[in-house]
Design a protein around this motif. Structure first.
Motif, PDB file in Angstrom:
ATOM      1  N   ALA A 200      19.003   2.305   0.350  1.00  0.00           N
ATOM      2  CA  ALA A 200      19.432   1.166  -0.476  1.00  0.00           C
ATOM      3  C   ALA A 200      18.222   0.341  -0.898  1.00  0.00           C
ATOM      4  N   ASN A 201      17.261   0.166   0.003  1.00  0.00           N
ATOM      5  CA  ASN A 201      16.037  -0.562  -0.360  1.00  0.00           C
ATOM      6  C   ASN A 201      15.272   0.176  -1.455  1.00  0.00           C
ATOM      7  N   TYR A 202      15.244   1.512  -1.346  1.00  0.00           N
ATOM      8  CA  TYR A 202      14.567   2.297  -2.377  1.00  0.00           C
ATOM      9  C   TYR A 202      15.277   2.141  -3.726  1.00  0.00           C
ATOM     10  N   VAL A 203      16.615   2.219  -3.696  1.00  0.00           N
ATOM     11  CA  VAL A 203      17.383   2.064  -4.944  1.00  0.00           C
ATOM     12  C   VAL A 203      17.059   0.702  -5.591  1.00  0.00           C
ATOM     13  N   LEU A 204      17.018  -0.364  -4.779  1.00  0.00           N
ATOM     14  CA  LEU A 204      16.710  -1.695  -5.323  1.00  0.00           C
ATOM     15  C   LEU A 204      15.292  -1.739  -5.897  1.00  0.00           C
ATOM     16  N   SER A 205      14.372  -1.027  -5.227  1.00  0.00           N
ATOM     17  CA  SER A 205      12.984  -1.041  -5.705  1.00  0.00           C
ATOM     18  C   SER A 205      12.874  -0.410  -7.093  1.00  0.00           C
ATOM     19  N   LEU A 206      13.767   0.538  -7.392  1.00  0.00           N
ATOM     20  CA  LEU A 206      13.714   1.237  -8.686  1.00  0.00           C
ATOM     21  C   LEU A 206      13.984   0.295  -9.863  1.00  0.00           C
ATOM     22  N   SER A 207      14.681  -0.800  -9.590  1.00  0.00           N
ATOM     23  CA  SER A 207      14.956  -1.731 -10.701  1.00  0.00           C
ATOM     24  C   SER A 207      14.352  -3.109 -10.415  1.00  0.00           C
ATOM     25  N   ASP A 208      13.255  -3.115  -9.663  1.00  0.00           N
ATOM     26  CA  ASP A 208      12.504  -4.347  -9.381  1.00  0.00           C
ATOM     27  C   ASP A 208      13.338  -5.451  -8.753  1.00  0.00           C
ATOM     28  N   GLU A 209      14.319  -5.088  -7.972  1.00  0.00           N
ATOM     29  CA  GLU A 209      15.092  -6.093  -7.243  1.00  0.00           C
ATOM     30  C   GLU A 209      14.367  -6.354  -5.925  1.00  0.00           C
ATOM     31  N   HIS A 211      13.328  -6.252  -2.266  1.00  0.00           N
ATOM     32  CA  HIS A 211      13.587  -5.200  -1.287  1.00  0.00           C
ATOM     33  C   HIS A 211      12.502  -5.208  -0.216  1.00  0.00           C
ATOM     34  N   ASP A 212      12.763  -4.505   0.853  1.00  0.00           N
ATOM     35  CA  ASP A 212      11.792  -4.357   1.932  1.00  0.00           C
ATOM     36  C   ASP A 212      10.938  -3.125   1.592  1.00  0.00           C
ATOM     37  N   ALA A 213       9.663  -3.354   1.259  1.00  0.00           N
ATOM     38  CA  ALA A 213       8.810  -2.281   0.729  1.00  0.00           C
ATOM     39  C   ALA A 213       8.651  -1.124   1.715  1.00  0.00           C
ATOM     40  N   GLU A 214       8.563  -1.456   2.985  1.00  0.00           N
ATOM     41  CA  GLU A 214       8.349  -0.392   3.969  1.00  0.00           C
ATOM     42  C   GLU A 214       9.578   0.515   4.086  1.00  0.00           C
ATOM     43  N   ALA A 215      10.743  -0.140   4.179  1.00  0.00           N
ATOM     44  CA  ALA A 215      11.998   0.621   4.244  1.00  0.00           C
ATOM     45  C   ALA A 215      12.152   1.468   2.978  1.00  0.00           C
ATOM     46  N   ALA A 216      11.803   0.884   1.840  1.00  0.00           N
ATOM     47  CA  ALA A 216      11.944   1.600   0.567  1.00  0.00           C
ATOM     48  C   ALA A 216      11.085   2.860   0.549  1.00  0.00           C
TER      49      ALA A 216
END
Ligand code: HEC
Ligand code: HEC
Length: 312
Positions: A200-209, A211-216
């Motif tokens: 979920a963190n990775y998904v959020l990172s894809l649209s610049d929301e 997120h926790d960078a490490e988890a992503a």
């Protein structure tokens, strides 16, 4: 001499305006004639039109004198000619048929021309816009909303440049005629809660929301792994595949998780987690090929593509 008969004077004998006396008040000629005319009219009307109630029925006028013929469509789609005595419904049907015949000329043009030629023909596009608006509000607006702007968690926006199933005339046509049903499997059996959070963190990172960078980062690896296999459907870049209608996760446009409108980062995260956990199986649009005529679907295709403003 006894007076046998007493003559009672009926008037004072006065006369005004040449002929006006007491007890002498004939109706004006125009009024009398009006009366006769309406009287005759009534009799004729009874003869010609449905008029008098009798039991559960009514007189229908002399058979054949007031017939209305119109084209009706039977339940199984056949066109039949119907003749009946004059009534509001048959008159209405007749009007509709006449209007339908006028429209048919335009619909036939749409059916015969290529999408591009219809789009380039200004006169025809006027018809597409008005008929398309009616068809859209009758059939599509309940889900896609009046202006086609869609609703999160319900039906997609048709006015933007993003197309889940493709935005060419041909693909929009396939969508409308055959319907669409997006399916994403649930991952609760396949992944741990921690993995779902990372994804979920990775998904959020894809649209610049937020997120926790490490988890992503871990999520990124998972997304492209055989275990989660998100990339199979959403593509290696996460921008979706139109053959599957899998969402583009990079375009900041959301249909099922309301990430954009959710203010709190933890709520954005939990919304995405929920979709990954439970999957998606309620994005259903029924096929229209059995409910609308082919030329209506074609017209709607041009309307959605050109007039709702999202064609690409
Ligand atoms: C019952 C609700 C409903 C109705 C009615 C409905 N749709 Fe849809 N439509 C949807 C849903 C839900 C989706 C997305 C399906 C998915 O997510 O897999 C969709 C998808 C679409 C798409 C694809 C959008 C894209 O981004 O690729 C188009 C085009 C479309 N609809 C047009 C129409 C038209 C035209 C009508 C009227 C004839 C219509 N829809 C009627 C619910 C509906
Ligand atoms: C079998 C194909 C498939 C797989 C595997 C899959 N998805 Fe999906 N996903 C879809 C489809 C199809 C949709 C859109 C459903 C719809 O519109 O009805 C979707 C929608 C989504 C959405 C919602 C997007 C929005 O606009 O609201 C998210 C988030 C998502 N997927 C994330 C993931 C993640 C993360 C994974 C890996 C764990 C994954 N998906 C695996 C097919 C898949």
């Amino acid at each position: 001499m006894i007076q046998q008969e007493k003559v009672v004077p009926t008037t004072t004998g006065h006369t005004w305006d040449d002929d006006l006396q007491e007890l002498n008040n004939p109706l004006p000629t125009w009024w009398i004639w009006g009366f006769y005319v309406t009287f005759i009219f009534t009799i004729l009307y009874w003869l010609f039109f449905p008029a008098w109630p009798i039991g559960g029925s009514f007189t229908k006028g002399v058979p054949g004198w007031n017939d209305v013929t119109y084209t009706a469509t039977t339940v199984d789609g056949k066109q039949v000619q119907k003749t009946t005595h004059w009534n509001m419904r048959s008159k209405f049907m007749q009007d509709m048929n006449e209007r339908g015949a006028e429209q048919k000329v335009w619909f036939d043009k749409v059916a015969a021309m290529s999408y591009e030629d219809v789009s380039a023909d200004a006169d025809l596009m006027q018809f597409v816009n008005s008929a398309g608006k009616t068809l859209f509000s009758d059939n599509c607006a309940p889900c896609h909303q009046a202006g086609g702007q869609g609703k999160i968690g319900f039906a997609p926006n048709l006015t933007d440049d993003y197309w889940q199933y493709g935005g060419t005339y041909e693909l929009i046509h396939t969508t409308i005629a055959g319907g669409r049903r997006g399916y994403m499997p649930p991952f609760k059996e396949v992944l741990t809660e921690a993995q779902i959070k990372q994804l979920a963190n990775y998904v959020l990172s894809l649209s610049d929301e937020p997120h926790d960078a490490e988890a992503a980062k871990v999520g990124d690896t998972l997304f492209h792994s055989e275990t989660a296999a998100c990339f199979y459907c959403h593509g290696a870049e996460g921008n979706g595949r139109i053959e599957l209608g899998s969402a583009n996760l990079t375009d900041k446009i959301w249909l099922w998780v309301n990430v954009a409108d959710e203010k709190k980062p933890e709520l954005k995260l939990s919304a995405v987690e929920k979709v990954i956990t439970g999957g998606l199986n309620h994005g259903v649009m029924q096929p229209w090929e059995h409910r609308l005529q082919p030329e209506q679907i074609k017209l709607l295709t041009v309307y959605v593509h050109d007039s709702l403003g999202g064609g690409k």
